[in-house]
Design a protein around this motif. Structure first.
Motif, PDB file in Angstrom:
ATOM      1  N   ALA A 144       0.780  -1.116   0.007  1.00  0.00           N
ATOM      2  CA  ALA A 144       0.069   0.074  -0.068  1.00  0.00           C
ATOM      3  C   ALA A 144       0.844   1.093   0.029  1.00  0.00           C
ATOM      4  N   ALA A 145       0.473   2.267  -0.832  1.00  0.00           N
ATOM      5  CA  ALA A 145       1.343   3.388  -1.085  1.00  0.00           C
ATOM      6  C   ALA A 145       0.645   4.670  -0.713  1.00  0.00           C
ATOM      7  N   PHE A 146       1.398   5.660  -0.070  1.00  0.00           N
ATOM      8  CA  PHE A 146       0.496   6.819   0.450  1.00  0.00           C
ATOM      9  C   PHE A 146       1.479   7.940   0.464  1.00  0.00           C
ATOM     10  N   PHE A 147       1.026   9.160   0.004  1.00  0.00           N
ATOM     11  CA  PHE A 147       1.862  10.397   0.254  1.00  0.00           C
ATOM     12  C   PHE A 147       2.198  10.493   1.806  1.00  0.00           C
ATOM     13  N   ILE A 148       1.023  10.423   2.616  1.00  0.00           N
ATOM     14  CA  ILE A 148       1.202  10.817   4.066  1.00  0.00           C
ATOM     15  C   ILE A 148       0.623   9.737   4.891  1.00  0.00           C
ATOM     16  N   GLU A 149       1.549   9.334   6.000  1.00  0.00           N
ATOM     17  CA  GLU A 149       0.648   8.984   7.184  1.00  0.00           C
ATOM     18  C   GLU A 149       0.917   9.550   8.615  1.00  0.00           C
ATOM     19  N   LEU A 150      -0.333   9.382   9.071  1.00  0.00           N
ATOM     20  CA  LEU A 150      -0.540  10.111  10.374  1.00  0.00           C
ATOM     21  C   LEU A 150      -0.011   8.781  11.398  1.00  0.00           C
ATOM     22  N   SER A 151       0.872   8.674  11.901  1.00  0.00           N
ATOM     23  CA  SER A 151       1.348   7.669  12.642  1.00  0.00           C
ATOM     24  C   SER A 151       0.675   7.309  13.912  1.00  0.00           C
ATOM     25  N   ALA A 152       0.223   8.460  14.542  1.00  0.00           N
ATOM     26  CA  ALA A 152      -0.589   8.386  16.001  1.00  0.00           C
ATOM     27  C   ALA A 152      -1.550   7.660  15.862  1.00  0.00           C
ATOM     28  N   LEU A 153      -2.259   7.706  14.620  1.00  0.00           N
ATOM     29  CA  LEU A 153      -3.729   6.944  14.482  1.00  0.00           C
ATOM     30  C   LEU A 153      -3.332   5.260  14.149  1.00  0.00           C
ATOM     31  N   ASN A 154      -2.152   5.060  13.840  1.00  0.00           N
ATOM     32  CA  ASN A 154      -1.944   3.538  13.737  1.00  0.00           C
ATOM     33  C   ASN A 154      -2.636   3.065  12.901  1.00  0.00           C
ATOM     34  N   GLY A 155      -2.684   3.621  11.424  1.00  0.00           N
ATOM     35  CA  GLY A 155      -3.583   2.935  10.424  1.00  0.00           C
ATOM     36  C   GLY A 155      -2.782   1.539   9.963  1.00  0.00           C
ATOM     37  N   ARG A 156      -1.625   1.562  10.351  1.00  0.00           N
ATOM     38  CA  ARG A 156      -0.841   0.222   9.672  1.00  0.00           C
ATOM     39  C   ARG A 156      -1.303  -0.878  10.468  1.00  0.00           C
ATOM     40  N   SER A 157      -1.797  -0.821  11.577  1.00  0.00           N
ATOM     41  CA  SER A 157      -2.163  -2.144  12.566  1.00  0.00           C
ATOM     42  C   SER A 157      -3.561  -2.612  11.725  1.00  0.00           C
ATOM     43  N   LYS A 158      -4.247  -1.950  11.101  1.00  0.00           N
ATOM     44  CA  LYS A 158      -5.237  -2.385  10.393  1.00  0.00           C
ATOM     45  C   LYS A 158      -4.933  -3.025   9.076  1.00  0.00           C
ATOM     46  N   LEU A 159      -3.687  -3.229   8.611  1.00  0.00           N
ATOM     47  CA  LEU A 159      -3.279  -3.534   7.366  1.00  0.00           C
ATOM     48  C   LEU A 159      -2.678  -4.795   7.165  1.00  0.00           C
ATOM     49  N   ASP A 160      -2.894  -5.628   8.422  1.00  0.00           N
ATOM     50  CA  ASP A 160      -2.499  -7.146   8.111  1.00  0.00           C
ATOM     51  C   ASP A 160      -1.065  -7.216   7.886  1.00  0.00           C
ATOM     52  N   ASP A 161       0.002  -6.385   8.336  1.00  0.00           N
ATOM     53  CA  ASP A 161       1.280  -6.555   7.927  1.00  0.00           C
ATOM     54  C   ASP A 161       1.705  -6.359   6.564  1.00  0.00           C
ATOM     55  N   ILE A 162       0.854  -6.091   5.563  1.00  0.00           N
ATOM     56  CA  ILE A 162       1.093  -5.860   4.227  1.00  0.00           C
ATOM     57  C   ILE A 162       2.185  -4.925   4.448  1.00  0.00           C
TER      58      ILE A 162
END
Ligand code: PRP
Ligand code: ADE
Length: 172
Positions: A144-162
């Motif tokens: 998954a590719a993004f311009f921006i990540e708001l790390s504090a909201l921990n979106g990665r945790s919903k993405l099953d380690d992709i």
């Protein structure tokens, strides 16, 4: 490239308490926009992207040029009721709301390697829903590719380690 200087902070949009990270200055800068797409494109190529999937609407300004740069197809995920042919749907939550996303049932071939694209990863609700749609059709999400990540909201945790690639991270 100093992408950060081309991202504008708008307090209390679209709701009180949300600090909106606005990418329109970055999009308006041709060199920065092209460099950003090239950078994400290198990563998507390394992941073996066979098709790019992006959610309406800002996912299109990242996903469509990315697919063009790689010479692979682009598949739109849309908010409810907008796609004309047969669809599958999923309900999702995002930083400031709840909605339904849809994809055409014939948009992805089983086993096809899919890279997801969007402007911004916040809670991950939008991308988790997009990933669920792709998987319902048998696609293999390879990154998954993004311009921006708001790390504090921990979106990665919903993405099953992709694998995730982001150009700018805000920690607060
Ligand atoms: O990680 P999340 O908490 O899900 O938030 C990120 C999503 O929110 C924004 O889209 P929005 O739904 O505002 O729609 P838009 O692209 O049509 O502006 C953004 O473009 C991402 O798709
Ligand atoms: N803080 C934010 N800024 C811009 N787009 C967003 N989508 C979800 N949260 C956002």
């Amino acid at each position: 490239m100093d992408y950060r200087s081309l991202i504008r902070d708008i307090p209390d949009f679209p709701k009180e308490g949300i600090l909106f990270r606005d990418i329109t200055p970055l999009l308006a800068d041709g060199e920065a926009y092209r460099t950003a797409i090239r950078q994400l494109g290198e990563q998507a190529k390394a992941w073996g992207a066979e098709v790019i999937v992006g959610p309406e609407a800002r996912g299109y300004v990242v996903g469509a040029p990315l697919s063009y740069a790689l010479g692979v197809g682009f598949v739109p995920v849309r908010k409810r009721g907008k796609l004309p042919a047969q669809t599958v749907s999923v309900t999702y939550d995002l930083e400031y709301g709840r909605d339904i996303l849809e994809i055409h049932t014939d948009a992805i071939r089983p086993g096809q390697k899919v890279v997801l694209a969007d402007d911004l990863l916040a809670t991950g609700g939008t991308m988790a829903a997009t990933m669920e749609l792709v998987r319902k059709l048998g696609g293999e999400v390879v990154g998954a590719a993004f311009f921006i990540e708001l790390s504090a909201l921990n979106g990665r945790s919903k993405l099953d380690d992709i694998p995730v690639c982001t150009l700018v991270k805000y920690e607060d």
